[in-house]
Design a protein around this motif. Sequence first.
Motif, PDB file in Angstrom:
ATOM      1  N   GLY A  28      51.431  -1.360 -16.462  1.00 40.95           N
ATOM      2  CA  GLY A  28      50.136  -0.712 -16.303  1.00 40.95           C
ATOM      3  C   GLY A  28      49.419  -1.183 -15.048  1.00 40.95           C
ATOM      4  O   GLY A  28      48.819  -0.381 -14.326  1.00 40.95           O
ATOM      5  N   LEU A  29      49.501  -2.485 -14.760  1.00 42.84           N
ATOM      6  CA  LEU A  29      48.894  -3.003 -13.538  1.00 42.84           C
ATOM      7  C   LEU A  29      49.582  -2.431 -12.305  1.00 42.84           C
ATOM      8  O   LEU A  29      48.929  -2.108 -11.299  1.00 42.84           O
ATOM      9  N   GLY A  30      50.918  -2.290 -12.373  1.00 45.28           N
ATOM     10  CA  GLY A  30      51.631  -1.679 -11.258  1.00 45.28           C
ATOM     11  C   GLY A  30      51.241  -0.235 -11.051  1.00 45.28           C
ATOM     12  O   GLY A  30      51.119   0.235  -9.909  1.00 45.28           O
ATOM     13  N   ALA A  31      51.031   0.482 -12.149  1.00 38.10           N
ATOM     14  CA  ALA A  31      50.607   1.884 -12.039  1.00 38.10           C
ATOM     15  C   ALA A  31      49.213   1.983 -11.413  1.00 38.10           C
ATOM     16  O   ALA A  31      48.941   2.897 -10.619  1.00 38.10           O
ATOM     17  N   ILE A  32      48.334   1.040 -11.759  1.00 38.65           N
ATOM     18  CA  ILE A  32      46.991   1.037 -11.158  1.00 38.65           C
ATOM     19  C   ILE A  32      47.092   0.790  -9.654  1.00 38.65           C
ATOM     20  O   ILE A  32      46.414   1.444  -8.846  1.00 38.65           O
ATOM     21  N   ALA A  33      47.948  -0.165  -9.261  1.00 38.38           N
ATOM     22  CA  ALA A  33      48.137  -0.430  -7.824  1.00 38.38           C
ATOM     23  C   ALA A  33      48.693   0.793  -7.114  1.00 38.38           C
ATOM     24  O   ALA A  33      48.302   1.114  -5.981  1.00 38.38           O
ATOM     25  N   LEU A  34      49.593   1.510  -7.794  1.00 44.45           N
ATOM     26  CA  LEU A  34      50.149   2.731  -7.214  1.00 44.45           C
ATOM     27  C   LEU A  34      49.072   3.798  -7.058  1.00 44.45           C
ATOM     28  O   LEU A  34      49.028   4.510  -6.033  1.00 44.45           O
ATOM     29  N   LEU A  35      48.207   3.933  -8.040  1.00 41.08           N
ATOM     30  CA  LEU A  35      47.117   4.900  -7.961  1.00 41.08           C
ATOM     31  C   LEU A  35      46.169   4.558  -6.821  1.00 41.08           C
ATOM     32  O   LEU A  35      45.736   5.445  -6.067  1.00 41.08           O
ATOM     33  N   VAL A  36      45.853   3.273  -6.682  1.00 38.24           N
ATOM     34  CA  VAL A  36      44.977   2.848  -5.582  1.00 38.24           C
ATOM     35  C   VAL A  36      45.633   3.163  -4.239  1.00 38.24           C
ATOM     36  O   VAL A  36      44.966   3.617  -3.290  1.00 38.24           O
ATOM     37  N   GLY A  37      46.957   2.933  -4.147  1.00 41.04           N
ATOM     38  CA  GLY A  37      47.658   3.251  -2.903  1.00 41.04           C
ATOM     39  C   GLY A  37      47.627   4.728  -2.587  1.00 41.04           C
ATOM     40  O   GLY A  37      47.446   5.134  -1.428  1.00 41.04           O
ATOM     41  N   ALA A  38      47.793   5.569  -3.610  1.00 43.16           N
ATOM     42  CA  ALA A  38      47.754   7.011  -3.387  1.00 43.16           C
ATOM     43  C   ALA A  38      46.361   7.457  -2.935  1.00 43.16           C
ATOM     44  O   ALA A  38      46.218   8.314  -2.042  1.00 43.16           O
ATOM     45  N   ILE A  39      45.323   6.882  -3.541  1.00 46.88           N
ATOM     46  CA  ILE A  39      43.957   7.214  -3.120  1.00 46.88           C
ATOM     47  C   ILE A  39      43.725   6.766  -1.679  1.00 46.88           C
ATOM     48  O   ILE A  39      43.064   7.457  -0.891  1.00 46.88           O
ATOM     49  N   GLY A  40      44.292   5.612  -1.325  1.00 45.56           N
ATOM     50  CA  GLY A  40      44.161   5.139   0.065  1.00 45.56           C
ATOM     51  C   GLY A  40      44.808   6.086   1.048  1.00 45.56           C
ATOM     52  O   GLY A  40      44.256   6.363   2.123  1.00 45.56           O
ATOM     53  N   ILE A  41      45.985   6.608   0.703  1.00 42.64           N
ATOM     54  CA  ILE A  41      46.656   7.576   1.590  1.00 42.64           C
ATOM     55  C   ILE A  41      45.827   8.845   1.703  1.00 42.64           C
ATOM     56  O   ILE A  41      45.673   9.414   2.802  1.00 42.64           O
ATOM     57  N   ALA A  42      45.289   9.328   0.579  1.00 46.70           N
ATOM     58  CA  ALA A  42      44.460  10.539   0.624  1.00 46.70           C
ATOM     59  C   ALA A  42      43.244  10.321   1.515  1.00 46.70           C
ATOM     60  O   ALA A  42      42.868  11.202   2.310  1.00 46.70           O
ATOM     61  N   ASN A  43      42.638   9.151   1.421  1.00 46.80           N
ATOM     62  CA  ASN A  43      41.472   8.855   2.240  1.00 46.80           C
ATOM     63  C   ASN A  43      41.830   8.836   3.721  1.00 46.80           C
ATOM     64  O   ASN A  43      41.100   9.382   4.573  1.00 46.80           O
ATOM     65  N   VAL A  44      42.955   8.206   4.046  1.00 50.99           N
ATOM     66  CA  VAL A  44      43.390   8.139   5.443  1.00 50.99           C
ATOM     67  C   VAL A  44      43.703   9.535   5.976  1.00 50.99           C
ATOM     68  O   VAL A  44      43.390   9.866   7.132  1.00 50.99           O
ATOM     69  N   MET A  45      44.312  10.366   5.136  1.00 49.07           N
ATOM     70  CA  MET A  45      44.656  11.715   5.586  1.00 49.07           C
ATOM     71  C   MET A  45      43.400  12.544   5.834  1.00 49.07           C
ATOM     72  O   MET A  45      43.349  13.347   6.779  1.00 49.07           O
ATOM     73  N   VAL A  46      42.382  12.387   4.983  1.00 48.06           N
ATOM     74  CA  VAL A  46      41.133  13.125   5.205  1.00 48.06           C
ATOM     75  C   VAL A  46      40.503  12.698   6.525  1.00 48.06           C
ATOM     76  O   VAL A  46      40.030  13.534   7.323  1.00 48.06           O
ATOM     77  N   ILE A  47      40.475  11.403   6.790  1.00 45.82           N
ATOM     78  CA  ILE A  47      39.930  10.910   8.056  1.00 45.82           C
ATOM     79  C   ILE A  47      40.751  11.406   9.229  1.00 45.82           C
ATOM     80  O   ILE A  47      40.220  11.781  10.290  1.00 45.82           O
ATOM     81  N   SER A  48      42.082  11.459   9.044  1.00 39.84           N
ATOM     82  CA  SER A  48      42.957  11.941  10.116  1.00 39.84           C
ATOM     83  C   SER A  48      42.670  13.393  10.456  1.00 39.84           C
ATOM     84  O   SER A  48      42.683  13.787  11.629  1.00 39.84           O
TER      85      SER A  48
END
Length: 402
Positions: free
Chosen positions: A282-302
Amino acid sequence: MTPAPPERRDRSVLRLADLVPVGTLGLRSRRMRAVLSALGIAIGIASIVAVLGITRSSQSNLLSQINQLGTNLLTVSSGQNPSGGESELPTTASDMLRTVPNVLSVAPTSQLADTFVYRNDKVPAPQTSGLAVRAADESLLSTLDGGVAVGRFLDPTAYPVVVLGHDAANTLGINQVGPDSRVWLGGHWFTVAGILKPFSFAPEVDRSALVSFPTATKLLRYSGHPSRIYVRADENHVAQVSALLAPTANPESPSRVKVSRPSDALTAQLAVKESGSSLFLGLGAIALLVGAIGIANVMVISVLERRTEIGLRRALGATRLHICMQFLTESLVMSSLGGASGLVIGSIVTAAMAYQRGWSVLIPAESLWGGLGVAVVAGVLAGLYPAVRASRLPPTDALRTA
């Protein structure tokens, strides 16, 4: 006069060979940001792979111990006495248990009350280090399926010799046997004749100093009552034998006799490890979700930073689909690199932990391809909205902000 047909314009085409260079343009121009964005995905996938790999390796080790030592070992005891030691069983308990059908072997032991082992006679009496002294005979090794690491086991004699359990030897700082290796035991010097290998199913033996029954009777006031008896039963009749042990060992008070199966402790460890792995997954899944949100944020800024590039490409003929595929590819490549890195990191962590604990390295195949698949899906979901947003950006508005 027939009017001339309208001039035909060639449809813009984005070849697959051009998609990767175009889609990775943002990554190559902003490498550090791309690495940091992919790091979240890498941590999540590494956590999942490491948890599954370590859990599977540990479970394999426990199952190997259970298969090697068997599930047909039973222990008969009578609980603890007021001083914290083991209560005594009747003197006839061992002989009576040997008459039970489907019993293969019986090994009686007795924890000697108020008798402790010390490195020398200068150690204060209260500093026992939690080590016990037990009387035993040669049937102990065969019943527990154990072995001697150094030296030999006990002889049925009254000589002052002792065999140390694995943990007891480490606590006393003894790794050699012979006339020069002695311990102070029950007010007498005893020569260390052997050191045992670890017993997975009998940790109480690991923390004990063993003497023969004749020696215990002659020098240590042994009364003849066993306190713990190990019974090896036929594999196909363990339940039936277990039900007969208590009334056979103590017919007058069978309720005071406790019968247990040591392999149940390892089985319980398997259940605990499985429940613990769910938490870490479950902790790994949370880290994965945070990583996906980080990529989405970077793509929006890009997308916001590259409005001019988007407008210019649209003005030169790129379609909305081309723009969408460009940014979706960038997100997909970023997450895939993070997922691949996570697989490598998780595998290295698993191998290091297994090597340290002496386990076989087992990494479930589903965690490898499943982890990479999850990373790809996360990249697609994270980049879908920014890609669609970029494709809907009017070229005139994009060029006007340049």
